[in-house]
Scaffold this motif. Structure first.
Motif, PDB file in Angstrom:
ATOM      1  N   VAL A  45       0.835  -1.197   0.000  1.00 49.46           N
ATOM      2  CA  VAL A  45       0.000   0.000   0.000  1.00 49.46           C
ATOM      3  C   VAL A  45       0.870   1.248   0.000  1.00 49.46           C
ATOM      4  CG1 VAL A  45      -1.826   1.240   1.230  1.00 49.46           C
ATOM      5  CG2 VAL A  45      -1.786  -1.259   1.235  1.00 49.46           C
ATOM      6  N   ASP A  46       0.478   2.234  -0.816  1.00 53.18           N
ATOM      7  CA  ASP A  46       1.174   3.518  -0.832  1.00 53.18           C
ATOM      8  C   ASP A  46       1.226   4.079   0.589  1.00 53.18           C
ATOM      9  OD1 ASP A  46       2.030   6.096  -2.384  1.00 53.18           O
ATOM     10  OD2 ASP A  46       0.429   6.753  -1.046  1.00 53.18           O
ATOM     11  N   PRO A  47       2.402   4.499   1.057  1.00 54.82           N
ATOM     12  CA  PRO A  47       2.532   4.951   2.455  1.00 54.82           C
ATOM     13  C   PRO A  47       1.595   6.092   2.828  1.00 54.82           C
ATOM     14  CG  PRO A  47       4.703   4.582   1.486  1.00 54.82           C
ATOM     15  CD  PRO A  47       3.712   4.443   0.378  1.00 54.82           C
ATOM     16  N   MET A  48       1.377   7.048   1.901  1.00 56.83           N
ATOM     17  CA  MET A  48       0.479   8.157   2.208  1.00 56.83           C
ATOM     18  C   MET A  48      -0.959   7.656   2.365  1.00 56.83           C
ATOM     19  SD  MET A  48      -0.197  11.730   0.135  1.00 56.83           S
ATOM     20  CE  MET A  48       1.518  12.236   0.375  1.00 56.83           C
ATOM     21  N   GLN A  49      -1.372   6.754   1.466  1.00 56.61           N
ATOM     22  CA  GLN A  49      -2.718   6.199   1.556  1.00 56.61           C
ATOM     23  C   GLN A  49      -2.881   5.403   2.843  1.00 56.61           C
ATOM     24  OE1 GLN A  49      -3.905   3.720  -1.751  1.00 56.61           O
ATOM     25  NE2 GLN A  49      -5.659   2.901  -0.646  1.00 56.61           N
ATOM     26  N   ALA A  50      -1.851   4.611   3.192  1.00 56.11           N
ATOM     27  CA  ALA A  50      -1.915   3.821   4.418  1.00 56.11           C
ATOM     28  C   ALA A  50      -2.045   4.723   5.641  1.00 56.11           C
ATOM     29  CB  ALA A  50      -0.678   2.937   4.532  1.00 56.11           C
ATOM     30  N   ALA A  51      -1.334   5.861   5.625  1.00 59.10           N
ATOM     31  CA  ALA A  51      -1.386   6.782   6.763  1.00 59.10           C
ATOM     32  C   ALA A  51      -2.762   7.441   6.873  1.00 59.10           C
ATOM     33  CB  ALA A  51      -0.302   7.840   6.628  1.00 59.10           C
ATOM     34  N   ILE A  52      -3.325   7.858   5.737  1.00 64.66           N
ATOM     35  CA  ILE A  52      -4.631   8.520   5.746  1.00 64.66           C
ATOM     36  C   ILE A  52      -5.736   7.559   6.165  1.00 64.66           C
ATOM     37  CG2 ILE A  52      -6.392   9.594   4.285  1.00 64.66           C
ATOM     38  CD1 ILE A  52      -4.153  10.857   2.660  1.00 64.66           C
ATOM     39  N   MET A  53      -5.685   6.334   5.626  1.00 61.42           N
ATOM     40  CA  MET A  53      -6.769   5.385   5.838  1.00 61.42           C
ATOM     41  C   MET A  53      -6.517   4.419   6.994  1.00 61.42           C
ATOM     42  SD  MET A  53      -8.963   6.388   3.699  1.00 61.42           S
ATOM     43  CE  MET A  53     -10.144   5.067   3.860  1.00 61.42           C
ATOM     44  N   CYS A  54      -5.352   4.542   7.638  1.00 61.66           N
ATOM     45  CA  CYS A  54      -5.013   3.677   8.774  1.00 61.66           C
ATOM     46  C   CYS A  54      -5.074   2.195   8.381  1.00 61.66           C
ATOM     47  CB  CYS A  54      -5.930   3.937   9.955  1.00 61.66           C
ATOM     48  SG  CYS A  54      -5.824   5.627  10.602  1.00 61.66           S
ATOM     49  N   THR A  55      -4.498   1.869   7.247  1.00 59.60           N
ATOM     50  CA  THR A  55      -4.473   0.488   6.777  1.00 59.60           C
ATOM     51  C   THR A  55      -3.074  -0.088   6.945  1.00 59.60           C
ATOM     52  OG1 THR A  55      -3.914   1.168   4.519  1.00 59.60           O
ATOM     53  CG2 THR A  55      -6.254   0.969   5.060  1.00 59.60           C
ATOM     54  N   PRO A  56      -2.937  -1.415   6.893  1.00 56.04           N
ATOM     55  CA  PRO A  56      -1.599  -2.020   6.924  1.00 56.04           C
ATOM     56  C   PRO A  56      -0.778  -1.604   5.706  1.00 56.04           C
ATOM     57  CG  PRO A  56      -3.327  -3.662   7.282  1.00 56.04           C
ATOM     58  CD  PRO A  56      -4.009  -2.417   6.832  1.00 56.04           C
ATOM     59  N   ASP A  57       0.531  -1.756   5.826  1.00 61.18           N
ATOM     60  CA  ASP A  57       1.410  -1.448   4.697  1.00 61.18           C
ATOM     61  C   ASP A  57       1.276  -2.466   3.576  1.00 61.18           C
ATOM     62  OD1 ASP A  57       2.391   0.736   6.060  1.00 61.18           O
ATOM     63  OD2 ASP A  57       4.055  -0.373   6.941  1.00 61.18           O
ATOM     64  N   ARG A  58       0.787  -3.669   3.921  1.00 59.36           N
ATOM     65  CA  ARG A  58       0.623  -4.724   2.917  1.00 59.36           C
ATOM     66  C   ARG A  58      -0.720  -5.406   3.130  1.00 59.36           C
ATOM     67  NH1 ARG A  58       4.201  -9.856   0.686  1.00 59.36           N
ATOM     68  NH2 ARG A  58       4.865  -8.608  -1.085  1.00 59.36           N
ATOM     69  N   ILE A  59      -1.475  -5.543   2.043  1.00 56.80           N
ATOM     70  CA  ILE A  59      -2.790  -6.180   2.089  1.00 56.80           C
ATOM     71  C   ILE A  59      -2.736  -7.456   1.258  1.00 56.80           C
ATOM     72  CG2 ILE A  59      -5.214  -5.946   1.454  1.00 56.80           C
ATOM     73  CD1 ILE A  59      -4.940  -2.951   1.944  1.00 56.80           C
ATOM     74  N   THR A  60      -3.258  -8.530   1.802  1.00 60.26           N
ATOM     75  CA  THR A  60      -3.218  -9.833   1.137  1.00 60.26           C
ATOM     76  C   THR A  60      -4.629 -10.323   0.850  1.00 60.26           C
ATOM     77  OG1 THR A  60      -1.132 -10.457   2.175  1.00 60.26           O
ATOM     78  CG2 THR A  60      -2.523 -12.250   1.362  1.00 60.26           C
ATOM     79  N   HIS A  61      -4.815 -10.827  -0.367  1.00 62.43           N
ATOM     80  CA  HIS A  61      -6.098 -11.420  -0.765  1.00 62.43           C
ATOM     81  C   HIS A  61      -5.847 -12.821  -1.313  1.00 62.43           C
ATOM     82  CE1 HIS A  61      -8.693  -7.844  -0.492  1.00 62.43           C
ATOM     83  NE2 HIS A  61      -7.657  -7.163  -0.934  1.00 62.43           N
ATOM     84  N   ASP A  62      -6.731 -13.745  -1.011  1.00 64.62           N
ATOM     85  CA  ASP A  62      -6.730 -15.018  -1.718  1.00 64.62           C
ATOM     86  C   ASP A  62      -7.148 -14.781  -3.161  1.00 64.62           C
ATOM     87  OD1 ASP A  62      -6.022 -16.530   0.540  1.00 64.62           O
ATOM     88  OD2 ASP A  62      -8.118 -16.676   1.183  1.00 64.62           O
ATOM     89  N   LEU A  63      -6.601 -15.594  -4.060  1.00 69.19           N
ATOM     90  CA  LEU A  63      -6.991 -15.552  -5.468  1.00 69.19           C
ATOM     91  C   LEU A  63      -7.822 -16.800  -5.761  1.00 69.19           C
ATOM     92  CD1 LEU A  63      -3.648 -14.371  -7.130  1.00 69.19           C
ATOM     93  CD2 LEU A  63      -5.818 -13.134  -7.186  1.00 69.19           C
ATOM     94  N   LEU A  64      -9.120 -16.608  -5.940  1.00 67.79           N
ATOM     95  CA  LEU A  64     -10.025 -17.717  -6.213  1.00 67.79           C
ATOM     96  C   LEU A  64     -10.292 -17.764  -7.715  1.00 67.79           C
ATOM     97  CD1 LEU A  64     -12.605 -17.227  -3.319  1.00 67.79           C
ATOM     98  CD2 LEU A  64     -10.406 -18.433  -3.277  1.00 67.79           C
ATOM     99  N   PRO A  65      -9.845 -18.813  -8.391  1.00 69.41           N
ATOM    100  CA  PRO A  65      -9.938 -18.818  -9.857  1.00 69.41           C
ATOM    101  C   PRO A  65     -11.364 -18.958 -10.375  1.00 69.41           C
ATOM    102  CG  PRO A  65      -9.064 -20.900  -9.056  1.00 69.41           C
ATOM    103  CD  PRO A  65      -9.156 -20.002  -7.868  1.00 69.41           C
ATOM    104  N   ILE A  66     -11.681 -18.094 -11.339  1.00 69.20           N
ATOM    105  CA  ILE A  66     -12.899 -18.239 -12.136  1.00 69.20           C
ATOM    106  C   ILE A  66     -12.593 -19.131 -13.329  1.00 69.20           C
ATOM    107  CG2 ILE A  66     -14.613 -17.001 -13.516  1.00 69.20           C
ATOM    108  CD1 ILE A  66     -13.897 -14.497 -11.781  1.00 69.20           C
ATOM    109  N   ASP A  67     -11.435 -18.891 -13.928  1.00 69.08           N
ATOM    110  CA  ASP A  67     -10.884 -19.725 -14.990  1.00 69.08           C
ATOM    111  C   ASP A  67      -9.373 -19.568 -14.909  1.00 69.08           C
ATOM    112  OD1 ASP A  67     -10.254 -17.273 -16.376  1.00 69.08           O
ATOM    113  OD2 ASP A  67     -12.291 -17.250 -17.172  1.00 69.08           O
TER     114      ASP A  67
END
Length: 457
Positions: A393-415
């Motif tokens: 995550v962009d450091p400025m965005q993380a600071a404004i939105m109070c989010t972690p520096d890294r966001i992880t998502h599972d990738l669930l295949p459609i195809d």
């Protein structure tokens, strides 16, 4: 009689559920306009939203700018397939072939492949000239004309500079003279200094459901985003824009803004979108195109730092729907409200996202790696055969939105190229991504949220 009167309460409930401070909804159906206003323009003042409130359109601006460029095409002063250098002789990027060959059509449909490497061009009237001068070393994200990759600012800034050279005035004046004034959109502006503060909605962000909406710390986008994101408007004026697309170039006041040929070109000149599930299947000229249950749907979305705009045009039903808001941008909100209205009007509703393949047989080695552009870095990893996508995550965005520096998502295949990204928090929607362009057994690109990210070399 207001055809949406019975829906007003439920729409208000949805906006409350998403903690949206204020919103205006406009419907143009078979010539009749309906407007609904909700909430407050600023949570610190409590001033109520009215249907005449001015909201930031964000990237919906591109539908306005494209219309102005096609007006120049109608006049024979510009052409969609002439090289940009025909109008800007000193135009240059890192690739000499791209410098000589890129066209306005490729800027309009986001297939130029040019990286957004324009530095800080400032806030003066010469911003687009500065941006064009600054990209002499801009590399290619992808080969010219090869694949769609959304350009938030640069592509339409180049178009704006072409318009300025042809018309001899700043882009925001061109928009007023060519588009806003003739179509009677007197509450629409391309320069923030022209907006009446008392009529302007204030943006809000949501960092947590417990905290609720807070005023945005960034009131306006940089002027570099102007031609691609700087228009402000009312819901009725955005419906007037939709009217031009619905009625072959005619504004509600009867003025011809562009020719029927221009509108047809804007709607039918399309390129496929690698991730067809986020915004639509194809990108036209200043419009996104989707197909809902056999019906073509056109439109554009826009977001600034705290305000959002959505426009959908359904020609088969002589219908346009616009939602302008000053808060949460989650797609679930728009889907719920739009489907409620579309169902009431008896027209096509938004197709649901596909379900993941329950038995994928993917080789993780084809996908794992780093995909990166300046300011954005994705990494695909695999654990026990399950793919994950990590975003730094962009450091400025993380600071404004109070989010972690890294966001992880599972990738669930459609195809084998399309994936669902399940949300991690109540403030996230289900997202989608395409991982594609296989070469030597490895994917070369990630396409998500309309943006293209190449594999790190």
């Amino acid at each position: 009689m207001n055809p949406l009167a019975e829906l007003e309460f439920r729409i208000g409930q949805i906006l409350d559920e998403y903690q949206t401070p204020g919103a205006v909804i406009g419907v143009l159906h078979r010539g009749e306009v309906t407007e609904l206003a909700y909430g407050v323009q600023d949570i610190t003042t409590g001033e109520p939203v009215t249907s005449g409130m001015v909201f930031q359109c964000g990237s919906l601006t591109k539908s306005w700018t494209a219309l102005a460029f096609l007006q120049l095409v109608d006049e024979g002063r510009a052409a969609l397939d002439e090289p940009v250098q025909s109008y800007l002789p000193h135009f240059q990027v890192a690739d000499p072939a791209v410098s000589a060959q890129v066209t306005p059509r490729q800027l309009l449909n986001h297939t130029s492949g040019i990286e957004e490497s324009y530095g800080d061009p400032g806030e003066d009237d010469d911003v687009y000239g500065r941006m064009v001068a600054a990209i002499v070393d801009a590399p290619q994200v992808s080969p010219l004309g090869s694949v769609h990759g959304y350009s938030a600012a640069l592509g339409y800034a180049i178009l704006a500079r072409i318009m300025e050279v042809i018309d001899g005035k700043p882009w925001h004046r061109i928009m007023t003279d060519r588009i806003f004034t003739p179509m009677g959109a007197t509450s629409t502006h391309a320069w923030r200094e022209e907006v009446e503060p008392a009529r302007a909605a204030r943006g809000h962000l949501i960092r947590s459901l417990d905290e609720g909406p807070i005023p945005t710390p960034v009131d306006d986008l940089p002027r570099a985003f102007g031609a691609g994101g700087g228009v402000t408007s009312t819901v009725r004026n955005v419906l007037a824009l939709a009217h031009v697309y619905l009625h072959a170039g005619l504004a509600p006041n009867g003025q011809r803004i562009v020719s029927a040929t221009a509108i047809r070109e804007m709607m039918t000149s399309r390129v496929p979108i690698p991730d067809p599930y986020t915004l639509g299947r194809e990108w036209a000229l200043g419009l996104v195109v989707d197909n809902w249950h056999g019906h073509d749907v056109y439109g554009h979305d826009g977001s600034t730092i705290g305000q959002n705009a959505r426009m959908r045009i359904l020609p088969d039903d002589d219908l346009a729907l616009v939602l302008l808001s000053n808060g949460d941008s989650r797609e679930g909100r728009h889907r719920e409200i739009f489907d409620l209205i579309f169902t009431r009007l008896g027209t096509a509703t938004i197709p649901p996202l596909p379900v993941p393949d329950p038995a994928p047989t993917l080789d993780p080695a084809r996908y794992i790696g780093v995909y990166e552009r300046p300011g954005t870095r994705f990494e695909v990893t695999s654990e026990h055969g399950h793919l994950q996508l990590h975003l730094d995550v962009d450091p400025m965005q993380a600071a404004i939105m109070c989010t972690p520096d890294r966001i992880t998502h599972d990738l669930l295949p459609i195809d084998d190229t399309h994936f669902l990204l399940p949300p991690n928090t109540p403030l996230e929607d289900m997202q989608t991504a395409a991982i594609f362009g296989f070469h030597d057994g490895r994917a070369q690109y990630i396409h998500t949220n309309a943006r293209l990210h190449p594999r790190e070399s």
